[in-house]
Scaffold this motif. Structure first.
Motif, mmCIF file in Angstrom:
data_model
loop_
_atom_site.group_PDB
_atom_site.id
_atom_site.type_symbol
_atom_site.label_atom_id
_atom_site.label_comp_id
_atom_site.label_asym_id
_atom_site.label_seq_id
_atom_site.Cartn_x
_atom_site.Cartn_y
_atom_site.Cartn_z
ATOM 1 N N THR A 132 12.620 -1.936 -9.014
ATOM 2 C CA THR A 132 11.176 -1.813 -8.833
ATOM 3 C C THR A 132 10.828 -1.950 -7.352
ATOM 4 O O THR A 132 11.623 -2.478 -6.563
ATOM 5 C CB THR A 132 10.414 -2.929 -9.591
ATOM 6 N N PHE A 133 9.642 -1.499 -7.007
ATOM 7 C CA PHE A 133 9.166 -1.688 -5.639
ATOM 8 C C PHE A 133 9.100 -3.173 -5.316
ATOM 9 O O PHE A 133 9.500 -3.594 -4.236
ATOM 10 C CB PHE A 133 7.781 -1.052 -5.451
ATOM 11 N N LYS A 185 3.598 1.577 -1.888
ATOM 12 C CA LYS A 185 4.429 1.522 -3.097
ATOM 13 C C LYS A 185 4.683 2.901 -3.694
ATOM 14 O O LYS A 185 5.837 3.299 -3.892
ATOM 15 C CB LYS A 185 3.773 0.614 -4.145
ATOM 16 N N ASP A 186 3.641 3.653 -3.996
ATOM 17 C CA ASP A 186 3.820 4.953 -4.656
ATOM 18 C C ASP A 186 4.578 5.924 -3.759
ATOM 19 O O ASP A 186 5.459 6.662 -4.237
ATOM 20 C CB ASP A 186 2.467 5.542 -5.059
ATOM 21 N N ASP A 187 4.259 5.934 -2.475
ATOM 22 C CA ASP A 187 4.942 6.833 -1.548
ATOM 23 C C ASP A 187 6.422 6.480 -1.418
ATOM 24 O O ASP A 187 7.278 7.369 -1.343
ATOM 25 C CB ASP A 187 4.279 6.776 -0.171
ATOM 26 N N MET A 246 8.303 4.959 -3.701
ATOM 27 C CA MET A 246 9.002 5.299 -4.942
ATOM 28 C C MET A 246 9.200 6.822 -5.042
ATOM 29 O O MET A 246 10.207 7.292 -5.568
ATOM 30 C CB MET A 246 8.251 4.733 -6.149
ATOM 31 N N ASP A 247 8.262 7.593 -4.502
ATOM 32 C CA ASP A 247 8.421 9.047 -4.440
ATOM 33 C C ASP A 247 9.555 9.414 -3.480
ATOM 34 O O ASP A 247 10.355 10.313 -3.758
ATOM 35 C CB ASP A 247 7.104 9.697 -4.009
ATOM 36 N N ARG A 296 12.745 8.732 -5.303
ATOM 37 C CA ARG A 296 12.970 9.766 -6.318
ATOM 38 C C ARG A 296 13.528 11.040 -5.687
ATOM 39 O O ARG A 296 14.475 11.642 -6.197
ATOM 40 C CB ARG A 296 11.660 10.065 -7.051
ATOM 41 N N LYS A 330 2.446 11.032 5.876
ATOM 42 C CA LYS A 330 3.568 11.131 4.943
ATOM 43 C C LYS A 330 4.767 10.352 5.470
ATOM 44 O O LYS A 330 5.044 10.352 6.674
ATOM 45 C CB LYS A 330 3.951 12.602 4.762
ATOM 46 N N LYS A 371 0.820 -1.211 0.000
ATOM 47 C CA LYS A 371 0.000 0.000 0.000
ATOM 48 C C LYS A 371 0.861 1.271 0.000
ATOM 49 O O LYS A 371 0.379 2.345 -0.343
ATOM 50 C CB LYS A 371 -0.992 0.004 1.157
#
Length: 173
Positions: free
Chosen positions: A42-43, A14-16, A18-19, A22, A77, A12
């Motif tokens: 990759t995650f 994953k996107d956070d 990868m951000d 970055r 966050k 859940k």
């Protein structure tokens, strides 16, 4: 009262995550305590390694079992990551230590690293780690203050070329 909570990674996030990765890469920043997130393509690759490294039976070659946590703020966050190594090998005893951590650049100077480390020390007690070794680069004054604020006592400095690593111990017993 704590502003942070330590949470185990899951899909859940994953996107956070990868951000988070970055942001560190864009800032050309050290990404300590992230269990190799920077180098994972990759995650999914990273998450599989994270799961493998939780246990002695499945830990990847050359590593020790470790638990990596996300430091989540009240607003949800990811402000940092912290990795607790369950035991030390020769390298970790010399310069790596039991715990590695990093805080997002935009979240620094708010006391989050000190709070993260304090929460991680409570997890160390649960793991049966009574003496915790934490290291930092001599030039990383903020990290040294974080360690000292959590009871760290410097044992010595290790010189390797032009790098000086400070070694601190925190007694939890």
């Amino acid at each position: 009262m704590s502003r942070l909570r330590l949470v185990l990674p899951s899909p859940k996030f994953k996107d956070d995550l990868m951000d988070y990765k970055r942001e560190f890469i864009e800032n050309r920043d050290s990404m300590d305590g992230s269990a190799g997130l920077r180098d994972s393509k990759t995650f999914e690759e990273w998450y599989k390694a994270f799961l493998d490294n939780l246990k002695e039976e499945t830990v990847r070659d050359g590593l020790v079992p470790a638990t990596t946590y996300l430091a989540i703020s009240d607003d949800g966050k990811i402000v940092g990551m912290i990795d607790i190594r369950h035991r030390l090998n020769d390298y970790l005893l010399r310069v790596g230590g039991h715990i590695g951590y990093s805080t997002r650049k935009c979240e620094r100077k708010k006391g989050y690293a000190t709070e993260m480390l304090g929460l991680a020390l409570k997890e160390c007690i649960k793991l049966g780690i009574k003496e915790v070794l934490i290291t930092c680069d001599k030039n990383n004054i903020a990290s040294a203050k974080t360690i000292i604020n959590n009871g760290g006592k410097m044992e010595n400095e290790i010189y390797e070329g032009d790098r000086i690593t400070q070694r601190y111990w925190i007694d939890l017993g």
